[in-house]
Write a protein that holds these residues in place. Structure first.
Motif, mmCIF file in Angstrom:
data_model
loop_
_atom_site.group_PDB
_atom_site.id
_atom_site.type_symbol
_atom_site.label_atom_id
_atom_site.label_comp_id
_atom_site.label_asym_id
_atom_site.label_seq_id
_atom_site.Cartn_x
_atom_site.Cartn_y
_atom_site.Cartn_z
ATOM 1 N N LEU A 166 0.674 -0.995 -0.038
ATOM 2 C CA LEU A 166 -0.186 -0.085 -0.046
ATOM 3 C C LEU A 166 0.801 1.202 0.075
ATOM 4 N N PHE A 167 1.916 1.285 0.872
ATOM 5 C CA PHE A 167 2.993 2.238 0.564
ATOM 6 C C PHE A 167 3.624 2.510 -0.648
ATOM 7 N N LEU A 168 4.066 1.657 -1.162
ATOM 8 C CA LEU A 168 4.566 1.700 -2.373
ATOM 9 C C LEU A 168 3.819 2.175 -3.380
ATOM 10 N N ASN A 169 2.573 1.588 -3.535
ATOM 11 C CA ASN A 169 1.374 1.955 -4.457
ATOM 12 C C ASN A 169 1.068 3.519 -4.301
ATOM 13 N N ARG A 170 0.979 3.971 -3.010
ATOM 14 C CA ARG A 170 0.725 5.378 -2.960
ATOM 15 C C ARG A 170 1.807 6.308 -3.329
ATOM 16 N N ARG A 171 2.927 5.680 -3.040
ATOM 17 C CA ARG A 171 4.218 6.432 -3.626
ATOM 18 C C ARG A 171 4.344 6.468 -5.294
ATOM 19 N N LEU A 172 3.950 5.597 -5.808
ATOM 20 C CA LEU A 172 3.640 5.346 -7.199
ATOM 21 C C LEU A 172 2.647 6.488 -7.653
ATOM 22 N N LEU A 173 1.634 6.635 -6.999
ATOM 23 C CA LEU A 173 0.460 7.204 -7.373
ATOM 24 C C LEU A 173 0.810 8.780 -7.172
#
Length: 177
Positions: free
Chosen positions: A13-20
């Motif tokens: 979730l953290f990595l996907n939010r960073r990508l977003l």
């Protein structure tokens, strides 16, 4: 085993939010070539860090995220380098698809973790942080572009003066200073 799954979900979730956050930033600067160049460097750094990271997520999920970053880097490169409207439109459409897919993955992960109600108050802070980061990055890119432009003008002026002196010297003018 459940604790490990929660840790994996939280890290993903953290990595996907960073990508977003990065995709939103590129989406806001997609018409600024110099800002896209800075974003491209940032994406390469993120990709290198992701490849070397020791995150508690499965190799399959990590590889999927790495491939998404590779696709993202390709999209940014196409946005930055193209003069063709069709290629630019395709890259912009690919970027919006990546944003939608990442948002959907984030929503899915939040539902799996079942802490969406706690995160709703934090989502505003995350959105504000992302906008603030994007504005700071844009301001830094603008300052850098201005410095490069000023430097180029100074160099051009000095080179022009030297060219004039050389022309006078070659013409045989004794007052070439």
């Amino acid at each position: 085993m459940e604790v490990q799954n929660d840790a994996e979900y939280k890290e993903l979730l953290f990595l996907n939010r960073r990508l977003l956050t990065h995709t939103d930033m590129v989406n806001s600067f997609k018409d600024n070539v110099k800002a896209l160049k800075c974003c491209e460097k940032l994406i390469k750094i993120e990709l290198d860090c992701l490849k070397r990271s020791k995150t508690p997520i499965s190799d399959e999920e990590l590889n999927a995220l790495i491939w998404r970053y590779v696709d993202f880097a390709d999209i940014v490169k196409r946005l930055r380098k193209t003069n063709d409207a069709r290629v630019y439109g395709k890259a912009a459409a690919d970027l919006s698809e990546l944003i939608k897919k990442t948002s959907a993955d984030i929503d899915d992960l939040e539902e799996r973790l079942a802490f969406r109600s706690e995160e709703e108050t934090d989502e505003l802070n995350v959105a504000d942080s992302a906008k603030e980061l994007a504005s700071q990055f844009g301001a830094a890119a603008k300052k850098m572009a201005e410095k490069v432009t000023d430097g180029a003008k100074k160099v051009g002026s000095v080179v022009g003066d030297q060219v004039e002196k050389l022309k006078k010297m070659l013409a045989g003018d004794e007052n070439c200073e």
